[in-house]
Design a protein around this motif. Structure first.
Motif, PDB file in Angstrom:
ATOM      1  N   UNK A   1     -22.775  52.403  -1.975  1.00 55.09           N
ATOM      2  CA  UNK A   1     -22.814  53.322  -3.108  1.00 55.09           C
ATOM      3  C   UNK A   1     -21.968  52.745  -4.231  1.00 55.09           C
ATOM      4  N   UNK A   2     -22.605  52.435  -5.354  1.00 53.91           N
ATOM      5  CA  UNK A   2     -21.905  51.857  -6.505  1.00 53.91           C
ATOM      6  C   UNK A   2     -21.428  52.971  -7.443  1.00 53.91           C
ATOM      7  N   UNK A   3     -22.330  53.867  -7.813  1.00 52.54           N
ATOM      8  CA  UNK A   3     -22.004  55.062  -8.595  1.00 52.54           C
ATOM      9  C   UNK A   3     -22.415  56.263  -7.755  1.00 52.54           C
ATOM     10  N   UNK A   4     -21.491  57.172  -7.461  1.00 53.67           N
ATOM     11  CA  UNK A   4     -21.777  58.284  -6.547  1.00 53.67           C
ATOM     12  C   UNK A   4     -23.081  59.020  -6.853  1.00 53.67           C
TER      13      UNK A   4
ATOM     14  N   UNK B   1     -26.544  49.657  -3.919  1.00 53.22           N
ATOM     15  CA  UNK B   1     -26.887  48.250  -3.791  1.00 53.22           C
ATOM     16  C   UNK B   1     -27.207  48.003  -2.335  1.00 53.22           C
ATOM     17  N   UNK B   2     -28.401  47.493  -2.072  1.00 54.46           N
ATOM     18  CA  UNK B   2     -28.788  47.287  -0.687  1.00 54.46           C
ATOM     19  C   UNK B   2     -29.644  46.046  -0.509  1.00 54.46           C
TER      20      UNK B   2
END
Length: 96
Positions: free
Chosen positions: A39-42, A47-48
């Motif tokens: 989780x970059x931004x909640x 990003x996966x």
């Protein structure tokens, strides 16, 4: 139901999912490859890996609706379920 994978288990209590095997991570773990996107931004940006993007049930459970495919040669597996955006070759300024 688990909010991560959508299967029936108590994720918040640390119960391992009998269907896909995930569970709440221990507080002190060695970081390595993950079966889940980072989780970059909640609740907005993740990003996966290709493996992450190939698990439609996980993506739906996480509320994902759009996927940015950064590898133009890889398939967009769920075109009827998610909106895909693909980077064109050479977008980083390199020759295509």
């Amino acid at each position: 139901l688990c909010f991560i994978c959508g299967h029936s288990h108590n994720y918040e209590e640390g119960e391992v999912c009998s269907t896909c095997g995930h569970c709440l991570p221990a507080t002190e773990t060695v970081r390595g490859p993950s079966g889940f996107p980072s989780e970059i931004l909640p609740d907005f940006l993740y990003l996966g890996s290709y493996d992450n993007s190939s698990r439609a049930e996980l993506l739906r459970a996480m509320g994902v609706s759009m996927i940015l495919n950064t590898v133009p040669t890889s398939q967009n597996l769920y075109r009827n379920t998610f909106a895909y955006h693909t980077l064109a070759p050479g977008v980083d300024g390199a020759a295509a």
